[in-house]
Write a protein that holds these residues in place. Structure first.
Motif, PDB file in Angstrom:
ATOM      1  N   GLU A 166       0.840  -1.165  -0.035  1.00 12.94           N
ATOM      2  CA  GLU A 166      -0.132   0.022   0.070  1.00 12.94           C
ATOM      3  C   GLU A 166       0.890   1.289   0.093  1.00 12.94           C
ATOM      4  O   GLU A 166       0.457   2.205  -0.702  1.00 12.94           O
ATOM      5  CB  GLU A 166      -0.943   0.144   1.276  1.00 12.94           C
ATOM      6  CG  GLU A 166      -1.981   0.997   1.117  1.00 12.94           C
ATOM      7  CD  GLU A 166      -2.514   1.803   2.454  1.00 12.94           C
ATOM      8  OE1 GLU A 166      -1.833   1.412   3.575  1.00 12.94           O
ATOM      9  OE2 GLU A 166      -3.437   2.500   2.518  1.00 12.94           O
ATOM     10  N   LYS A 167       1.817   1.163   0.815  1.00 10.84           N
ATOM     11  CA  LYS A 167       2.824   2.352   0.829  1.00 10.84           C
ATOM     12  C   LYS A 167       3.439   2.766  -0.680  1.00 10.84           C
ATOM     13  O   LYS A 167       3.504   3.696  -1.030  1.00 10.84           O
ATOM     14  CB  LYS A 167       3.910   2.021   1.634  1.00 10.84           C
ATOM     15  CG  LYS A 167       4.640   3.400   2.582  1.00 10.84           C
ATOM     16  CD  LYS A 167       5.561   2.991   3.426  1.00 10.84           C
ATOM     17  CE  LYS A 167       6.492   4.171   3.705  1.00 10.84           C
ATOM     18  NZ  LYS A 167       7.560   3.761   4.434  1.00 10.84           N
ATOM     19  N   ASN A 170       0.774   4.202  -2.834  1.00 11.58           N
ATOM     20  CA  ASN A 170       0.585   5.631  -2.325  1.00 11.58           C
ATOM     21  C   ASN A 170       1.703   6.551  -3.015  1.00 11.58           C
ATOM     22  O   ASN A 170       1.869   7.489  -3.463  1.00 11.58           O
ATOM     23  CB  ASN A 170       0.629   5.771  -0.760  1.00 11.58           C
ATOM     24  CG  ASN A 170      -0.602   5.478  -0.272  1.00 11.58           C
ATOM     25  OD1 ASN A 170      -1.502   5.355  -1.025  1.00 11.58           O
ATOM     26  ND2 ASN A 170      -0.721   5.014   1.232  1.00 11.58           N
ATOM     27  N   ARG A 171       2.881   5.852  -2.946  1.00 10.23           N
ATOM     28  CA  ARG A 171       4.124   6.575  -3.547  1.00 10.23           C
ATOM     29  C   ARG A 171       3.761   6.728  -4.901  1.00 10.23           C
ATOM     30  O   ARG A 171       4.013   7.924  -5.691  1.00 10.23           O
ATOM     31  CB  ARG A 171       5.249   6.033  -3.335  1.00 10.23           C
ATOM     32  CG  ARG A 171       6.458   6.513  -3.829  1.00 10.23           C
ATOM     33  CD  ARG A 171       7.699   5.867  -3.088  1.00 10.23           C
ATOM     34  NE  ARG A 171       9.009   6.747  -3.924  1.00 10.23           N
ATOM     35  CZ  ARG A 171      10.219   6.364  -4.080  1.00 10.23           C
ATOM     36  NH1 ARG A 171      10.495   5.047  -3.465  1.00 10.23           N
ATOM     37  NH2 ARG A 171      10.793   6.905  -4.726  1.00 10.23           N
ATOM     38  N   ILE A 173       0.994   7.033  -6.475  1.00 12.40           N
ATOM     39  CA  ILE A 173      -0.043   8.050  -6.480  1.00 12.40           C
ATOM     40  C   ILE A 173       0.453   9.404  -6.275  1.00 12.40           C
ATOM     41  O   ILE A 173       0.342  10.434  -7.214  1.00 12.40           O
ATOM     42  CB  ILE A 173      -1.058   7.665  -5.569  1.00 12.40           C
ATOM     43  CG1 ILE A 173      -1.896   6.611  -6.021  1.00 12.40           C
ATOM     44  CG2 ILE A 173      -2.087   8.818  -5.548  1.00 12.40           C
ATOM     45  CD1 ILE A 173      -3.042   6.087  -4.882  1.00 12.40           C
ATOM     46  N   ASP A 174       1.319   9.476  -5.503  1.00  9.23           N
ATOM     47  CA  ASP A 174       1.807  10.951  -4.995  1.00  9.23           C
ATOM     48  C   ASP A 174       2.596  11.402  -6.586  1.00  9.23           C
ATOM     49  O   ASP A 174       2.642  12.588  -6.903  1.00  9.23           O
ATOM     50  CB  ASP A 174       2.821  10.701  -4.028  1.00  9.23           C
ATOM     51  CG  ASP A 174       1.912  10.855  -2.595  1.00  9.23           C
ATOM     52  OD1 ASP A 174       0.880  10.974  -2.640  1.00  9.23           O
ATOM     53  OD2 ASP A 174       2.646  10.666  -1.547  1.00  9.23           O
TER      54      ASP A 174
END
Ligand code: ADP
Length: 346
Positions: A166-167, A170-171, A173-174
């Motif tokens: 998930e991390k 998220n990375r 997505i950022d």
């Protein structure tokens, strides 16, 4: 001989001259049969005038046709191409055309260089993007494979690996969000929605939003004690929020544990100087000129660990420049860094 060749034109002119001379001779012989000197002078004048107009007409037509062909090739706009230029045979036609063609070549050369530059930029950009995406994608793939190969049933790792995946998501997505912002900024699509903004309130909002990260890094983030709570600036609130957020988060991410970040305002003539200072490890002076370039990182591993895309400062610079303002950085290794930018006072 080609019907459009200069040789054909010469033949035509010679024919015209011969006919003019014969016609002038017949006319003079008819009206003035005796006086031979007067006849010669008159013949000369008539032939000169007659042939001048006729030859001038044909040369001008010939040149207009040929030169307009050149203009049609070098002019970019349809309007220019469609408009027929009238050639004046009294002008130094070839020098004029030569000059225009040289300008056209120069312009083309500039465009070619620009295209090459853009192409190199595009290649570098795509290279950087795929490089940035590679790490999280491979990480996710690794976690999923481990889970599929039995990790899913292993209570010790199943949740941990899912959280790590998930991390990485998220990375990504950022990164995609940053890419989207930078593309918008660089294609000039940024429409600033300016308003009168209370600077201290905006900074406080940012500080609140990063409270957790600051706590994690044990860094104290605060406005200076003597700040002016009534200082208003003319800016796009959301965009300047992003600028402050990027700069303050950087000061925390790259600061030293137990350190502090301070935000200062200095009122100048028409502008306000906003300073974000930290007492982190500082940045070597050789990096400073390139710090605002997209994808530029100082310490690859550290920045990557912090999930940075290397786009943060490039975005910040674009936003400040879109406001017609400037951003600077000064830093001393072992002492800390200060990022400062100006905003228009409201
Ligand atoms: P990133 O997304 O990697 O954080 P940035 O464009 O925001 O990219 O920053 C570029 C680089 O500048 C970072 O990788 C970091 O090494 C360095 N940097 C930025 N702010 C600071 C700071 N306050 N102190 C030390 N280094 C910094």
């Amino acid at each position: 001989m080609h019907s459009n060749s200069p040789g054909t034109l010469a033949l035509l002119i010679a024919l015209i001259l011969a006919i003019t001379a014969v016609v002038a001779n017949i006319l003079i012989g008819y009206f003035l049969p005796n006086d031979s000197i007067v006849n010669i002078v008159l013949l000369f004048i008539l032939a000169l005038i007659g042939s001048f107009f006729v030859v001038n007409y044909f040369i001008s037509r010939y040149l207009t046709e040929k030169i307009n062909l050149i203009y049609k090739s070098i002019h970019k706009s349809k309007e220019e191409r469609d408009s027929n230029k009238v050639i004046n045979t009294g002008d130094d036609v070839f020098s004029i055309v030569n000059k225009e063609v040289e300008e056209w070549i120069e312009e083309n050369e500039k465009q070619r260089e620009q295209l090459q530059l853009r192409e190199a930029f595009r290649r570098e950009f795509i290279g950087n993007v795929s490089h940035e995406l590679k790490t999280p994608i491979f990480n996710i793939q690794g976690y999923i494979l481990t889970l599929l190969e039995g990790g899913l049933e292993d209570e010790n790792i199943n949740r941990k690996f899912l959280l790590r995946a998930e991390k990485s998501v998220n990375r990504m997505i950022d990164l995609v969000k940053d890419l989207d912002t930078i593309t918008q900024l660089e294609s000039g699509q940024l429409n600033l929605e300016k308003s009168r903004v209370n600077l201290a309130d905006l900074v406080k909002e940012v500080i609140e939003s990063i409270e957790e990260i600051a706590k994690e890094h044990q860094i104290k983030v605060a406005l200076t004690k003597d700040y002016d709570p009534q200082l208003y600036v003319d800016c796009d609130k959301n965009r300047i929020y992003q600028v402050l957020l990027n700069l303050i988060i950087n000061s925390v991410k790259y600061g030293k544990e137990g350190g502090k970040t301070e935000i200062n305002f200095h009122v100048m003539d028409k502008n306000v100087l906003v300073e974000i200072s930290d007492n982190g490890p500082g940045i070597e002076s050789k990096h400073l000129p390139r710090l605002f370039e997209r994808f530029y990182r100082i310490e690859e591993s550290r920045s990557r660990n912090e999930g940075g895309s290397g786009l943060g400062l490039a975005i910040v610079k674009h936003i400040i420049e879109a406001h017609g303002q400037t951003i600077n950085v000064r830093s001393t290794v072992g002492v800390g860094s200060t990022f400062s930018f100006t905003l228009r006072k409201a």
